[in-house]
Write a protein that holds these residues in place. Structure first.
Motif, mmCIF file in Angstrom:
data_model
loop_
_atom_site.group_PDB
_atom_site.id
_atom_site.type_symbol
_atom_site.label_atom_id
_atom_site.label_comp_id
_atom_site.label_asym_id
_atom_site.label_seq_id
_atom_site.Cartn_x
_atom_site.Cartn_y
_atom_site.Cartn_z
ATOM 1 N N ASP A 180 0.820 -1.220 0.000
ATOM 2 C CA ASP A 180 0.000 0.000 0.000
ATOM 3 C C ASP A 180 0.852 1.268 0.000
ATOM 4 O OD1 ASP A 180 -2.194 -1.617 0.009
ATOM 5 O OD2 ASP A 180 -2.428 -1.565 2.178
ATOM 6 N N ALA A 181 1.941 1.240 0.750
ATOM 7 C CA ALA A 181 2.792 2.443 0.809
ATOM 8 C C ALA A 181 3.334 2.753 -0.583
ATOM 9 C CB ALA A 181 3.921 2.224 1.807
ATOM 10 N N GLU A 182 3.761 1.716 -1.290
ATOM 11 C CA GLU A 182 4.290 1.939 -2.654
ATOM 12 C C GLU A 182 3.171 2.371 -3.605
ATOM 13 O OE1 GLU A 182 6.374 -1.504 -4.033
ATOM 14 O OE2 GLU A 182 7.868 -1.373 -2.428
ATOM 15 N N GLN A 183 2.027 1.768 -3.467
ATOM 16 C CA GLN A 183 0.921 2.107 -4.378
ATOM 17 C C GLN A 183 0.519 3.578 -4.235
ATOM 18 O OE1 GLN A 183 1.054 -1.162 -6.308
ATOM 19 N NE2 GLN A 183 -0.719 0.099 -6.795
ATOM 20 N N LEU A 184 0.559 4.081 -2.999
ATOM 21 C CA LEU A 184 0.048 5.438 -2.749
ATOM 22 C C LEU A 184 1.147 6.494 -2.660
ATOM 23 C CD1 LEU A 184 -2.777 4.601 -0.154
ATOM 24 C CD2 LEU A 184 -2.985 4.907 -2.626
ATOM 25 N N GLU A 185 2.370 6.066 -2.907
ATOM 26 C CA GLU A 185 3.507 6.981 -2.759
ATOM 27 C C GLU A 185 3.357 8.218 -3.665
ATOM 28 O OE1 GLU A 185 7.133 4.955 -3.499
ATOM 29 O OE2 GLU A 185 8.371 6.673 -2.956
ATOM 30 N N ASP A 186 3.699 9.375 -3.109
ATOM 31 C CA ASP A 186 3.742 10.645 -3.853
ATOM 32 C C ASP A 186 2.372 11.182 -4.273
ATOM 33 O OD1 ASP A 186 6.467 10.871 -3.680
ATOM 34 O OD2 ASP A 186 6.816 9.813 -5.574
ATOM 35 N N LEU A 187 1.299 10.608 -3.770
ATOM 36 C CA LEU A 187 -0.020 11.147 -4.134
ATOM 37 C C LEU A 187 -0.416 12.247 -3.147
ATOM 38 C CD1 LEU A 187 -1.985 7.939 -5.185
ATOM 39 C CD2 LEU A 187 -0.446 9.396 -6.513
ATOM 40 N N ALA A 188 -1.206 13.192 -3.649
ATOM 41 C CA ALA A 188 -1.445 14.429 -2.882
ATOM 42 C C ALA A 188 -2.851 14.486 -2.279
ATOM 43 C CB ALA A 188 -1.215 15.628 -3.795
ATOM 44 N N PHE A 189 -3.443 13.336 -1.985
ATOM 45 C CA PHE A 189 -4.802 13.355 -1.413
ATOM 46 C C PHE A 189 -4.780 13.868 0.028
ATOM 47 C CE2 PHE A 189 -3.099 8.994 -1.186
ATOM 48 C CZ PHE A 189 -3.074 8.795 0.198
ATOM 49 N N ASN A 190 -5.960 14.212 0.536
ATOM 50 C CA ASN A 190 -6.062 14.741 1.907
ATOM 51 C C ASN A 190 -5.601 13.666 2.892
ATOM 52 O OD1 ASN A 190 -7.243 16.808 0.534
ATOM 53 N ND2 ASN A 190 -9.289 16.540 1.403
ATOM 54 N N GLU A 191 -4.691 14.066 3.760
ATOM 55 C CA GLU A 191 -4.087 13.086 4.660
ATOM 56 C C GLU A 191 -5.153 12.371 5.495
ATOM 57 O OE1 GLU A 191 -0.837 14.881 6.744
ATOM 58 O OE2 GLU A 191 -0.594 13.046 7.942
ATOM 59 N N GLY A 192 -5.026 11.079 5.559
ATOM 60 C CA GLY A 192 -5.930 10.291 6.402
ATOM 61 C C GLY A 192 -7.266 9.972 5.745
ATOM 62 N N SER A 193 -7.465 10.423 4.493
ATOM 63 C CA SER A 193 -8.774 10.186 3.856
ATOM 64 C C SER A 193 -8.820 8.869 3.089
ATOM 65 C CB SER A 193 -9.108 11.339 2.908
ATOM 66 O OG SER A 193 -8.238 11.331 1.787
ATOM 67 N N GLU A 194 -7.682 8.174 3.038
ATOM 68 C CA GLU A 194 -7.659 6.959 2.218
ATOM 69 C C GLU A 194 -8.415 5.802 2.892
ATOM 70 O OE1 GLU A 194 -5.194 8.391 3.732
ATOM 71 O OE2 GLU A 194 -3.574 7.028 4.295
ATOM 72 N N VAL A 195 -9.099 5.034 2.034
ATOM 73 C CA VAL A 195 -9.813 3.832 2.501
ATOM 74 C C VAL A 195 -9.376 2.699 1.583
ATOM 75 C CG1 VAL A 195 -12.080 2.758 2.776
ATOM 76 C CG2 VAL A 195 -11.792 5.199 3.273
ATOM 77 N N ILE A 196 -9.021 1.566 2.174
ATOM 78 C CA ILE A 196 -8.491 0.453 1.363
ATOM 79 C C ILE A 196 -9.337 -0.791 1.656
ATOM 80 C CG2 ILE A 196 -6.433 -0.942 0.874
ATOM 81 C CD1 ILE A 196 -4.766 1.418 1.982
ATOM 82 N N THR A 197 -9.834 -1.405 0.586
ATOM 83 C CA THR A 197 -10.722 -2.561 0.763
ATOM 84 C C THR A 197 -10.351 -3.661 -0.228
ATOM 85 O OG1 THR A 197 -12.426 -0.838 0.872
ATOM 86 C CG2 THR A 197 -13.185 -3.111 1.068
ATOM 87 N N ASP A 198 -10.369 -4.912 0.205
ATOM 88 C CA ASP A 198 -10.156 -6.042 -0.701
ATOM 89 C C ASP A 198 -11.493 -6.707 -1.008
ATOM 90 O OD1 ASP A 198 -7.483 -5.540 -0.569
ATOM 91 O OD2 ASP A 198 -6.985 -7.272 0.678
ATOM 92 N N VAL A 199 -11.748 -6.943 -2.278
ATOM 93 C CA VAL A 199 -12.968 -7.666 -2.683
ATOM 94 C C VAL A 199 -12.614 -8.608 -3.830
ATOM 95 C CG1 VAL A 199 -14.671 -5.890 -2.041
ATOM 96 C CG2 VAL A 199 -13.584 -5.786 -4.291
ATOM 97 N N PRO A 200 -13.416 -9.679 -4.012
ATOM 98 C CA PRO A 200 -13.191 -10.519 -5.193
ATOM 99 C C PRO A 200 -13.341 -9.680 -6.474
ATOM 100 C CG PRO A 200 -14.652 -11.603 -3.641
ATOM 101 C CD PRO A 200 -14.471 -10.196 -3.143
ATOM 102 N N TYR A 201 -12.610 -10.085 -7.513
ATOM 103 C CA TYR A 201 -12.644 -9.357 -8.799
ATOM 104 C C TYR A 201 -14.092 -9.127 -9.257
ATOM 105 C CZ TYR A 201 -11.858 -8.352 -13.772
ATOM 106 O OH TYR A 201 -11.860 -7.773 -15.008
ATOM 107 N N PHE A 202 -14.904 -10.186 -9.205
ATOM 108 C CA PHE A 202 -16.266 -10.025 -9.729
ATOM 109 C C PHE A 202 -17.069 -9.020 -8.905
ATOM 110 C CE2 PHE A 202 -20.777 -11.072 -10.126
ATOM 111 C CZ PHE A 202 -20.919 -10.864 -11.499
ATOM 112 N N THR A 203 -16.895 -9.051 -7.572
ATOM 113 C CA THR A 203 -17.621 -8.087 -6.731
ATOM 114 C C THR A 203 -17.235 -6.668 -7.130
ATOM 115 O OG1 THR A 203 -17.543 -9.674 -4.939
ATOM 116 C CG2 THR A 203 -18.088 -7.412 -4.323
ATOM 117 N N PHE A 204 -15.941 -6.486 -7.443
ATOM 118 C CA PHE A 204 -15.524 -5.145 -7.858
ATOM 119 C C PHE A 204 -16.170 -4.759 -9.196
ATOM 120 C CE2 PHE A 204 -12.726 -2.642 -10.593
ATOM 121 C CZ PHE A 204 -12.995 -1.414 -10.007
ATOM 122 N N VAL A 205 -16.033 -5.614 -10.201
ATOM 123 C CA VAL A 205 -16.520 -5.169 -11.526
ATOM 124 C C VAL A 205 -18.056 -5.083 -11.562
ATOM 125 C CG1 VAL A 205 -14.477 -5.922 -12.806
ATOM 126 C CG2 VAL A 205 -16.429 -7.483 -12.607
#
Ligand SMILES: Cc1cc2nc3c(=O)[nH]c(=O)nc-3n(C[C@H](O)[C@H](O)[C@H](O)COP(=O)(O)OP(=O)(O)OC[C@H]3O[C@@H](n4cnc5c(N)ncnc54)[C@H](O)[C@@H]3O)c2cc1C
Length: 482
Positions: free
Chosen positions: A300-325
Motif C-alpha cells: 500500500d505504501a508503494e501504491q500510494l507513494e507521492d499522491l497528494a490526497f487529503n491526509e488520512g482520507s484513504e480507505v483500502i478494501t479487498d474484494v473478489p474481482y467479480f464483486t468489484f466489476v
C-alpha cells in the motif's frame, strides 16, 4: 427473470404480424388483398403487447417514439430477412437491447413507426478460448464476465455497470476505468458478424472486410446490426484491492490521475466529484484498483507513494474481482426499490481535452448544484487518446482525454427538459474547446452537430452509410441521417 420466460410472457399479449401493406405502410395480423406476406421467420414479428411499450421507452425516459412492431429473432437469418424486407418497402429498423429496457438516455435506440429488433433474444455465449470469447450481441457483459471468470479471464475494459449488451456498447464505445491501459471496449474486438443495412450477413475483422469492421464499431448502429462478436479476454487475478481517497482540490486529483496513468501502478483509475460537507461545493474522490492473487498483495505504501490526497482520507478494501466489476448492481437494485430508476435521466457524458479539463470541469461544477444532479454521480477520469483506435469514436486531439459525466436524475421529473437544455449549453462550451460528446448522452443534436462531431471523418461516415445502408433503414433514433 430468465430471458425465455420474459419473452414468452410478453409474447402472450402480442399479436403476430403476418403481412405488410406497402400502399398503406402498415403491418397486419390478418392478410388482405392489399398486403404481402412477410418472410417466414424462426422467431416472431409482433404488433402489440408490453414489448411495444418497452421499445418506445429507454433509461432516459425523456424521448418516446413508438415502433409499429418488434422482431423477436429466432435466428440471425430472421434479421437478414427483415432488413431485406425493410429495404424493399422503405421501413426503418433498429437493434435494441430490450430486456428490462434499453440503457440509452435520449431515444438513440428507438425506431418511431418502424421495427425494433429485440437483440436480447439472441444471447448465447458460443465459445471461450485462451484469449477471446464469441458471444451473441444480446449477451450482457455480466453474463460474459461470469462465464470467463470460471477460467480466470475477463474482457480487459468493462463498463461501470455490467447489465449492458455487447451489441449496445460496441455500437457506442464502452468506457471504464481500465481504458487508460486497454482502450475502450470497441478497441478490444477481434471479429464481428454483422447484418449490413442491405441485409447481407458478413463476417468482418481487421484482416477481412476491414472497412466494415471499422465502421460498425462505435458506428452508432448506422451501418449494420452486430449479431455476434469475438471479444478479447485477458487473464485476471481473483482479487481487487480498491483504494479511495479525497481531495479538496480538483487539480490535485486530476494531476495525480495523470501521474498514475504514466506510472501504470494500478489496473483501474476513476474519480468522482461529490458534494462537500454541508452540501455547498464539491470535493473529489479518486478510485484506484490493483488486481492481485492471494499471497501477492500490493504494497500500500508503494501504491500510494507521492499522491497528494487529503491526509488520512484513504480507505483500502479487498474484494473478489467479480464483486468489484459488478459493484454498481447493488446500487442499481436500491435505486429500483426506491423508485429512482424509473425517473428521467438527462445524462451528459463528454470527452474533454486534457489541457482544458481543470478549467472546464471546475467551471461546470461551479454552476452545478446537487439539485441539478438529482444526487446522481459525477465521473472524472483520464485515458490516453492513442488507445482509442476506432475511426468513428470521435475524440479530442489531446494526448490525454478526460471522461466527464454528470449522471443526472431529474427530480422532479418535469425538470428533465431544463436539464437537457443545460446539457446543450455545456456541450456548446466544450465543443468550442475541441471536446466531444459521448453519443449516449441526452443532448439534442442536429445533422450539423453530427457533422461537427465527426469533423474530418464526416465524409467517410457518409460514404460508409451509402455503401452499407444506402436506403437508410437503420437506427434512425440517433438522428444522424434524419
Ligand atoms: C446505469 C448505466 C451505467 C452505464 N455505464 C456505462 C459505462 O460505465 N461506460 C459506458 O461506456 N457506458 C455506460 N452506460 C451507457 C451505455 O453504454 C449505453 O447506454 C449503451 O447504449 C449501451 O446500452 P444498451 O446495451 O442498453 O444498448 P441500447 O441502448 O439498446 O443501444 C445503444 C445503441 O446501439 C444500437 N444497438 C443496440 N444493439 C445493437 C446491435 N446489436 N447492433 C447494432 N446496433 C445496436 C441501438 O440502436 C442504439 O442506437 C451506462 C448506462 C447505464 C444506464
Amino acid at each position: 427473470m430468465k430471458r425465455r420466460g420474459f419473452l414468452r410472457g410478453a409474447l402472450a399479449s402480442a399479436a403476430a404480424v403476418v403481412a405488410y401493406s406497402p400502399s398503406r405502410g402498415v403491418w397486419a395480423a390478418q392478410p388482405d388483398p392489399d398486403t404481402i406476406n412477410i418472410p417466414d421467420l424462426d422467431g416472431e414479428l409482433v404488433l402489440a403487447g408490453s414489448l411495444l411499450a418497452d421499445a418506445a421507452d429507454d433509461f432516459g425516459h425523456i424521448i418516446s417514439a413508438a415502433p409499429v412492431a418488434v422482431l423477436i429473432p429466432g435466428s440471425t437469418s430472421d434479421i437478414v430477412k427483415l432488413i431485406k424486407f425493410a429495404n424493399d418497402h422503405d421501413i426503418k429498423v433498429g437493434g435494441m437491447s430490450m430486456i428490462g429496457n434499453t440503457h440509452s438516455c435520449y431515444g438513440q435506440s428507438q425506431v418511431g413507426g418502424g421495427v425494433v429488433i429485440d437483440m436480447s433474444a439472441l444471447s448465447e455465449i458460443h465459445e471461450i478460448t485462451e484469449d477471446s470469447a464469441v458471444v451473441d450481441a444480446g449477451v450482457r457483459w455480466r453474463e460474459l464476465v461470469q462465464a470467463s471468470l470460471a477460467v480466470g479471464k475477463s474482457p480487459p475494459t468493462l463498463t461501470d455497470y455490467l447489465d449492458l449488451s455487447v451489441g449496445g456498447t460496441l455500437s457506442c464505445g464502452g468506457i471504464g476505468g481500465q481504458a487508460f491501459i486497454h482502450g475502450l471496449q470497441v478497441d478490444n474486438v477481434l471479429e464481428l458478424l454483422v447484418v449490413t443495412g442491405k441485409g447481407k450477413l458478413v463476417t468482418c475483422s481487421p484482416k477481412k472486410k476491414r472497412k466494415l469492421f471499422e465502421s460498425v464499431l462505435a458506428g452508432l448502429g448506422q451501418f449494420g446490426i452486430i449479431v455476434r462478436a469475438r471479444v478479447r479476454l485477458v487473464d485476471v487475478p481473483p482479487m481487487a484491492r480498491v483504494y479511495t481517497a479525497l481531495y479538496t482540490d480538483l487539480v490535485a486529483m486530476t494531476s495525480d490521475q495523470e501521474f498514475l496513468m504514466d506510472e501504470c501502478r494500478f489496473d483501474y483509475i476513476e474519480g468522482f466529484a461529490e458534494p462537500a460537507e454541508g452540501g455547498q461545493g464539491w470535493i473529489y474522490k479518486i478510485e484506484l484498483v490493483k488486481y492481485f492473487a492471494p499471497g501477492d498483495e500490493p504494497n500500500d505504501a508503494e501504491q500510494l507513494e507521492d499522491l497528494a490526497f487529503n491526509e488520512g482520507s484513504e480507505v483500502i478494501t479487498d474484494v473478489p474481482y467479480f464483486t468489484f466489476v459488478d459493484r454498481v448492481t447493488p446500487q442499481v437494485e436500491f435505486l429500483k426499490q426506491i423508485g429512482v430508476w424509473g425517473l428521467p435521466h438527462p445524462w451528459i457524458d463528454v470527452f474533454v481535452p486534457g489541457s482544458e479539463t481543470d478549467d472546464f470541469v471546475q467551471g461546470v461544477l461551479n454552476q452545478t448544484t446537487l439539485a441539478d444532479t438529482g444526487q446522481g454521480p459525477i465521473l472524472i477520469y483520464p485515458f490516453k487518446r492513442a488507445n482509442v483506435t476506432r475511426r468513428f469514436m470521435a475524440m479530442p486531439d489531446d494526448e490525454t482525454v478526460f471522461l466527464f459525466s454528470i449522471l443526472r436524475t431529474a427530480v422532479p421529473p418535469d425538470a428533465a427538459q431544463q436539464l437537457v437544455d443545460a446539457n446543450r449549453g455545456i456541450y456548446e462550451e466544450l465543443r468550442d474547446l475541441g471536446g466531444k460528446r459521448y453519443p449516449i448522452s441526452a443532448i439534442p443534436f442536429s445533422v450539423q452537430d453530427w457533422k461537427d462531431h465527426f469533423g474530418g471523418r464526416w465524409g467517410s461516415f457518409v460514404q460508409a452509410k451509402c455503401k452499407y445502408d444506402p436506403c437508410n433503414v437503420l437506427t434512425p433514433g440517433q438522428g444522424i441521417f434524419s
